[in-house]
Write a protein that holds these residues in place. Structure first.
Motif, PDB file in Angstrom:
ATOM      1  N   GLU A  23       0.825  -1.208   0.000  1.00 18.03           N
ATOM      2  CA  GLU A  23       0.000   0.000   0.000  1.00 18.03           C
ATOM      3  C   GLU A  23       0.860   1.258   0.000  1.00 18.03           C
ATOM      4  OE1 GLU A  23      -2.409  -1.062   3.420  1.00 18.03           O
ATOM      5  OE2 GLU A  23      -4.108  -1.496   2.103  1.00 18.03           O
ATOM      6  N   ARG A  24       1.965   1.247   0.743  1.00 22.81           N
ATOM      7  CA  ARG A  24       2.856   2.403   0.776  1.00 22.81           C
ATOM      8  C   ARG A  24       3.481   2.651  -0.603  1.00 22.81           C
ATOM      9  NH1 ARG A  24       5.908   0.984   4.858  1.00 22.81           N
ATOM     10  NH2 ARG A  24       7.722   0.275   3.693  1.00 22.81           N
ATOM     11  N   LEU A  25       3.887   1.586  -1.280  1.00 27.11           N
ATOM     12  CA  LEU A  25       4.463   1.725  -2.622  1.00 27.11           C
ATOM     13  C   LEU A  25       3.427   2.269  -3.609  1.00 27.11           C
ATOM     14  CD1 LEU A  25       6.534  -1.573  -2.730  1.00 27.11           C
ATOM     15  CD2 LEU A  25       7.427   0.768  -2.511  1.00 27.11           C
ATOM     16  N   GLN A  26       2.167   1.882  -3.422  1.00 25.89           N
ATOM     17  CA  GLN A  26       1.111   2.405  -4.290  1.00 25.89           C
ATOM     18  C   GLN A  26       0.893   3.895  -4.015  1.00 25.89           C
ATOM     19  OE1 GLN A  26      -2.677   0.477  -5.964  1.00 25.89           O
ATOM     20  NE2 GLN A  26      -3.347   1.265  -3.985  1.00 25.89           N
ATOM     21  N   GLN A  28       3.096   5.950  -3.071  1.00 19.94           N
ATOM     22  CA  GLN A  28       4.254   6.635  -3.646  1.00 19.94           C
ATOM     23  C   GLN A  28       4.218   6.607  -5.175  1.00 19.94           C
ATOM     24  OE1 GLN A  28       7.629   4.589  -1.950  1.00 19.94           O
ATOM     25  NE2 GLN A  28       7.257   5.424   0.087  1.00 19.94           N
ATOM     26  N   GLN A  29       3.175   6.026  -5.735  1.00 20.67           N
ATOM     27  CA  GLN A  29       2.960   5.911  -7.176  1.00 20.67           C
ATOM     28  C   GLN A  29       4.067   5.123  -7.885  1.00 20.67           C
ATOM     29  OE1 GLN A  29       2.118   9.867  -8.636  1.00 20.67           O
ATOM     30  NE2 GLN A  29       0.152   9.915  -7.581  1.00 20.67           N
ATOM     31  N   LEU A  30       4.643   4.153  -7.171  1.00 23.41           N
ATOM     32  CA  LEU A  30       5.631   3.274  -7.772  1.00 23.41           C
ATOM     33  C   LEU A  30       4.975   2.039  -8.378  1.00 23.41           C
ATOM     34  CD1 LEU A  30       8.411   3.459  -5.049  1.00 23.41           C
ATOM     35  CD2 LEU A  30       8.323   4.634  -7.258  1.00 23.41           C
ATOM     36  N   ILE A  31       3.707   1.827  -8.030  1.00 24.32           N
ATOM     37  CA  ILE A  31       2.953   0.695  -8.545  1.00 24.32           C
ATOM     38  C   ILE A  31       1.478   1.067  -8.531  1.00 24.32           C
ATOM     39  CG2 ILE A  31       2.754  -0.407  -6.267  1.00 24.32           C
ATOM     40  CD1 ILE A  31       3.055  -3.122  -7.708  1.00 24.32           C
ATOM     41  N   LYS A  32       0.753   0.638  -9.555  1.00 21.10           N
ATOM     42  CA  LYS A  32      -0.696   0.833  -9.606  1.00 21.10           C
ATOM     43  C   LYS A  32      -1.317  -0.553  -9.572  1.00 21.10           C
ATOM     44  CE  LYS A  32      -4.475   2.671 -12.293  1.00 21.10           C
ATOM     45  NZ  LYS A  32      -4.906   3.065 -13.631  1.00 21.10           N
ATOM     46  N   ILE A  33      -1.945  -0.883  -8.473  1.00 22.21           N
ATOM     47  CA  ILE A  33      -2.478  -2.223  -8.261  1.00 22.21           C
ATOM     48  C   ILE A  33      -3.840  -2.344  -8.929  1.00 22.21           C
ATOM     49  CG2 ILE A  33      -3.194  -3.908  -6.534  1.00 22.21           C
ATOM     50  CD1 ILE A  33      -1.222  -2.274  -4.640  1.00 22.21           C
ATOM     51  N   VAL A 127       7.243   0.331 -11.302  1.00 27.10           N
ATOM     52  CA  VAL A 127       8.664   0.639 -11.418  1.00 27.10           C
ATOM     53  C   VAL A 127       9.366  -0.510 -10.683  1.00 27.10           C
ATOM     54  CG1 VAL A 127      10.467   2.350 -10.978  1.00 27.10           C
ATOM     55  CG2 VAL A 127       8.104   3.094 -11.373  1.00 27.10           C
ATOM     56  N   LEU A 128       9.571  -1.626 -11.403  1.00 27.41           N
ATOM     57  CA  LEU A 128       9.943  -2.884 -10.764  1.00 27.41           C
ATOM     58  C   LEU A 128      11.204  -2.794  -9.916  1.00 27.41           C
ATOM     59  CD1 LEU A 128       8.989  -5.731 -10.330  1.00 27.41           C
ATOM     60  CD2 LEU A 128      10.286  -6.429 -12.324  1.00 27.41           C
ATOM     61  N   ASP A 129      12.238  -2.114 -10.380  1.00 29.17           N
ATOM     62  CA  ASP A 129      13.454  -2.053  -9.574  1.00 29.17           C
ATOM     63  C   ASP A 129      13.230  -1.303  -8.268  1.00 29.17           C
ATOM     64  OD1 ASP A 129      13.187   0.289 -11.099  1.00 29.17           O
ATOM     65  OD2 ASP A 129      15.343   0.670 -11.111  1.00 29.17           O
ATOM     66  N   ARG A 130      12.380  -0.272  -8.274  1.00 29.08           N
ATOM     67  CA  ARG A 130      12.087   0.494  -7.050  1.00 29.08           C
ATOM     68  C   ARG A 130      11.103  -0.240  -6.149  1.00 29.08           C
ATOM     69  NH1 ARG A 130      11.472   6.338  -7.809  1.00 29.08           N
ATOM     70  NH2 ARG A 130      11.332   6.311  -5.544  1.00 29.08           N
ATOM     71  N   VAL A 131      10.312  -1.146  -6.714  1.00 30.18           N
ATOM     72  CA  VAL A 131       9.380  -1.952  -5.925  1.00 30.18           C
ATOM     73  C   VAL A 131      10.097  -3.187  -5.379  1.00 30.18           C
ATOM     74  CG1 VAL A 131       7.307  -3.384  -6.080  1.00 30.18           C
ATOM     75  CG2 VAL A 131       7.339  -1.132  -7.154  1.00 30.18           C
ATOM     76  N   ALA A 132      11.003  -3.744  -6.164  1.00 28.99           N
ATOM     77  CA  ALA A 132      11.669  -4.993  -5.787  1.00 28.99           C
ATOM     78  C   ALA A 132      12.543  -4.839  -4.544  1.00 28.99           C
ATOM     79  CB  ALA A 132      12.513  -5.508  -6.948  1.00 28.99           C
ATOM     80  N   GLU A 133      13.255  -3.746  -4.425  1.00 30.35           N
ATOM     81  CA  GLU A 133      14.200  -3.587  -3.314  1.00 30.35           C
ATOM     82  C   GLU A 133      13.540  -3.685  -1.941  1.00 30.35           C
ATOM     83  OE1 GLU A 133      17.720  -3.951  -1.961  1.00 30.35           O
ATOM     84  OE2 GLU A 133      17.364  -3.767  -4.095  1.00 30.35           O
TER      85      GLU A 133
END
Length: 168
Positions: A23-26, A28-33, A127-133
């Motif tokens: 939810e935090r990554l969403q 931050q707009q790094l992922i749209k679920i 943004v897979l690399d920013r989500v993956a870490e």
């Protein structure tokens, strides 16, 4: 392009604990679920428990019919035996047309075993690399498949109107 991402966790509660991170990554707009679900498999149980999460902001794009079919192919077919497995082999073939093939199913099946859990996320424009870490910091292992726009449209058409089941 959409992606179906599976994060496998080494503990039965890892996937549920990672929901706040997702939810935090969403935010931050790094992922749209578009849709999500998780599986938890406590040690000593014959089969895992599943929960459909939707988009985490409302109704999911695919609905419980998709998750039920996918989780059934991954976790129930090996328990039901070859006769039932052969009967639903055609379903596996239809999923391979949308980027979810036998290798993907076998990989998830091998990683999600008693005592583990997994978070399944259908996402747009991650943004897979920013989500993956941040996920790697939780001990999660990544299993993923990308879907073309056409494959995602087929999934939505096939599963978008099913009702949401609570569990397997």
């Amino acid at each position: 392009m959409s992606s179906l991402t599976v994060w496998a966790f080494p503990t039965a509660d890892g996937a549920e604990n990672a929901l706040a991170l997702l939810e935090r990554l969403q935010k931050q707009q790094l992922i749209k679920i578009a849709d999500a679900a998780y599986v938890t498999w406590p040690e000593g149980r014959k089969k895992p428990k599943t929960k459909d999460l939707g988009s985490l902001t409302g109704a999911g794009a695919l609905g419980g019919g998709f998750w039920g079919l996918l989780f059934g192919l991954i976790f129930l077919v090996p328990l039901l035996g070859m006769a039932v497995g052969a009967a639903i082999g055609a379903l596996t073939g239809s999923l391979s047309r949308v980027g979810i093939d036998d290798d993907f199913i076998a990989t998830v099946r091998a990683k999600v075993t008693p005592g583990t859990s997994a978070l399944f996320v259908m996402a747009d424009g991650a943004v897979l690399d920013r989500v993956a870490e941040p996920f790697k910091e939780t001990g999660a292992a990544l299993v993923t498949t990308n879907l073309t726009d056409e494959e995602e449209a087929r999934l939505r058409a096939a599963f978008g109107e099913f009702a949401l089941p609570e569990r397997l």
